[in-house]
Design a protein around this motif. Structure first.
Motif, mmCIF file in Angstrom:
data_model
loop_
_atom_site.group_PDB
_atom_site.id
_atom_site.type_symbol
_atom_site.label_atom_id
_atom_site.label_comp_id
_atom_site.label_asym_id
_atom_site.label_seq_id
_atom_site.Cartn_x
_atom_site.Cartn_y
_atom_site.Cartn_z
ATOM 1 N N GLU A 1 -13.663 20.821 -7.057
ATOM 2 C CA GLU A 1 -15.085 20.434 -7.064
ATOM 3 C C GLU A 1 -15.439 19.543 -8.249
ATOM 4 O OE1 GLU A 1 -13.802 23.455 -7.359
ATOM 5 O OE2 GLU A 1 -14.663 24.464 -9.093
ATOM 6 N N LYS A 2 -14.542 19.483 -9.249
ATOM 7 C CA LYS A 2 -14.798 18.622 -10.425
ATOM 8 C C LYS A 2 -14.218 17.214 -10.233
ATOM 9 C CE LYS A 2 -16.492 21.587 -13.585
ATOM 10 N NZ LYS A 2 -15.805 22.596 -14.372
ATOM 11 N N ILE A 3 -13.521 16.990 -9.124
ATOM 12 C CA ILE A 3 -12.841 15.705 -8.916
ATOM 13 C C ILE A 3 -13.770 14.747 -8.168
ATOM 14 C CG2 ILE A 3 -10.825 14.597 -7.818
ATOM 15 C CD1 ILE A 3 -9.945 16.461 -10.047
ATOM 16 N N ASN A 4 -13.851 13.510 -8.658
ATOM 17 C CA ASN A 4 -14.639 12.485 -7.969
ATOM 18 C C ASN A 4 -13.784 11.791 -6.917
ATOM 19 O OD1 ASN A 4 -17.019 12.775 -9.503
ATOM 20 N ND2 ASN A 4 -16.034 11.670 -11.182
ATOM 21 N N PRO A 5 -14.419 11.314 -5.848
ATOM 22 C CA PRO A 5 -13.628 10.600 -4.833
ATOM 23 C C PRO A 5 -13.012 9.323 -5.411
ATOM 24 C CG PRO A 5 -15.968 10.670 -4.231
ATOM 25 C CD PRO A 5 -15.831 11.408 -5.513
ATOM 26 N N SER B 1 -14.042 8.507 4.004
ATOM 27 C CA SER B 1 -13.428 9.730 4.560
ATOM 28 C C SER B 1 -13.153 9.579 6.059
ATOM 29 C CB SER B 1 -14.309 10.946 4.293
ATOM 30 O OG SER B 1 -15.568 10.746 4.867
ATOM 31 N N LYS B 2 -14.009 8.775 6.749
ATOM 32 C CA LYS B 2 -13.817 8.626 8.212
ATOM 33 C C LYS B 2 -12.467 8.006 8.542
ATOM 34 C CE LYS B 2 -18.628 7.686 9.287
ATOM 35 N NZ LYS B 2 -18.886 6.836 8.090
ATOM 36 N N SER B 3 -11.984 7.147 7.645
ATOM 37 C CA SER B 3 -10.726 6.460 7.952
ATOM 38 C C SER B 3 -9.519 7.404 7.875
ATOM 39 C CB SER B 3 -10.530 5.244 7.052
ATOM 40 O OG SER B 3 -10.398 5.672 5.728
ATOM 41 N N TRP B 4 -9.746 8.638 7.421
ATOM 42 C CA TRP B 4 -8.632 9.604 7.366
ATOM 43 C C TRP B 4 -8.825 10.769 8.327
ATOM 44 C CZ3 TRP B 4 -4.535 7.689 5.293
ATOM 45 C CH2 TRP B 4 -4.681 6.688 4.306
ATOM 46 N N GLN B 5 -9.839 10.689 9.200
ATOM 47 C CA GLN B 5 -10.084 11.819 10.105
ATOM 48 C C GLN B 5 -8.929 12.055 11.071
ATOM 49 O OE1 GLN B 5 -13.980 10.999 11.650
ATOM 50 N NE2 GLN B 5 -14.989 12.080 9.965
ATOM 51 N N ALA C 1 -9.054 13.552 1.113
ATOM 52 C CA ALA C 1 -8.542 13.068 2.406
ATOM 53 C C ALA C 1 -7.650 14.061 3.139
ATOM 54 C CB ALA C 1 -7.761 11.764 2.183
ATOM 55 N N LEU C 2 -6.950 14.923 2.411
ATOM 56 C CA LEU C 2 -5.895 15.702 3.065
ATOM 57 C C LEU C 2 -6.379 17.062 3.551
ATOM 58 C CD1 LEU C 2 -2.520 15.497 1.074
ATOM 59 C CD2 LEU C 2 -3.041 14.617 3.364
#
Ligand SMILES: C[S@@+](CC[C@H](N)C(=O)[O-])C[C@H]1O[C@@H](n2cnc3c(N)ncnc32)[C@H](O)[C@@H]1O
Length: 221
Positions: A21-25, A31-35, A107-108
């Motif tokens: 929760e402390k990590i920034n994207p 995110s859609k490109s990894w669905q 993403a994972l």
């Protein structure tokens, strides 16, 4: 639930918990490109610190039934990777320019990876807590692996592998084998350079057994 209090049924002995929760994207991230990862029929292979991509490109060309996502955070190396990959037109190769920690957090999906490679990681001699198996993040990485998935970690620095092996077996409680890399191997630019200099290269192959429990098995941040 406070993940720090949830240690009683864990499969390992790492007390310090990673805090996703402390990590920034990653800076450029959709995110859609990894669905597609949630419903991929192909096995997904992850490479962390792919450099100029030699291993990832060869792997994708030789394993058309698998999809490899290869992450490199240095802009210059990633540009070389992209340049090398583009003419090969490999539909099963995804070069990613990002920090692997941030990318994997956003993403994972849990239990999505069948095999992972960390080939010739930075030795982090002056900052051992940045070595991959010393980091609380390693538990998150384990949570992203399927049962029986392996992580291959290669190095020319025997102290690095000695420590990683001890961490793997004693802290992470993982079945771990150690192998000598064949002198004719040429998986990565660093491997080619070290073997040409006559330096010994070895690798650990770490397996995640079925039933392995982490604090992140069902979680996304
Ligand atoms: C010593 S180089 C090895 C590159 C390649 N694997 C090889 O063997 O030729 C280590 C690479 O890992 C990358 N790296 C280190 N930490 C990373 C991270 N958190 N996310 C993505 N790449 C990372 C570095 O930028 C560097 O290119």
């Amino acid at each position: 639930m406070n993940k720090n209090n949830q240690t009683h049924n864990l499969s390992h002995h790492k007390n310090r918990a990673f805090k996703p929760e402390k990590i920034n994207p990653p800076r450029i991230f959709d995110s859609k490109s990894w669905q597609w990862l949630t419903q991929s029929k192909n096995e997904i292979v992850l490479e962390i610190g792919a450099g100029k991509g030699l291993h990832a490109i060869q792997f994708a060309a030789q394993n058309k039934d698998k999809t490899i996502i290869a992450i490199e955070r240095t802009a210059e190396k990633f540009a070389a990777f992209n340049k090398n990959a583009q003419p090969k037109n490999l539909a099963n190769l995804y070069p990613v320019h990002a920090d692997a920690i941030a990318w994997s957090v956003f993403a994972l999906p849990a239990q999505s990876i069948s095999q992972a490679f960390i080939l010739y990681p930075n030795p982090e001699r002056n900052n051992a807590n940045q070595q991959w198996l010393n980091m609380p993040y390693f538990e998150f990485l384990l949570s992203r692996l399927k049962n029986d998935a392996t992580i291959t970690i290669a190095s020319n620095i025997m102290e690095y592998l000695d420590n990683a092996q001890a961490q793997s077996t004693e802290v992470w409680q993982l079945p771990t084998t150690r192998e000598v890399v064949d002198k004719t191997s040429s998986r990565t630019h660093f491997e080619i350079k070290y073997l040409a200099r006559g330096e010994p290269c070895e690798q650990l192959v770490i397996t995640k057994p079925a039933g392995y429990v982490t604090r992140f098995d069902n979680d996304n941040p």
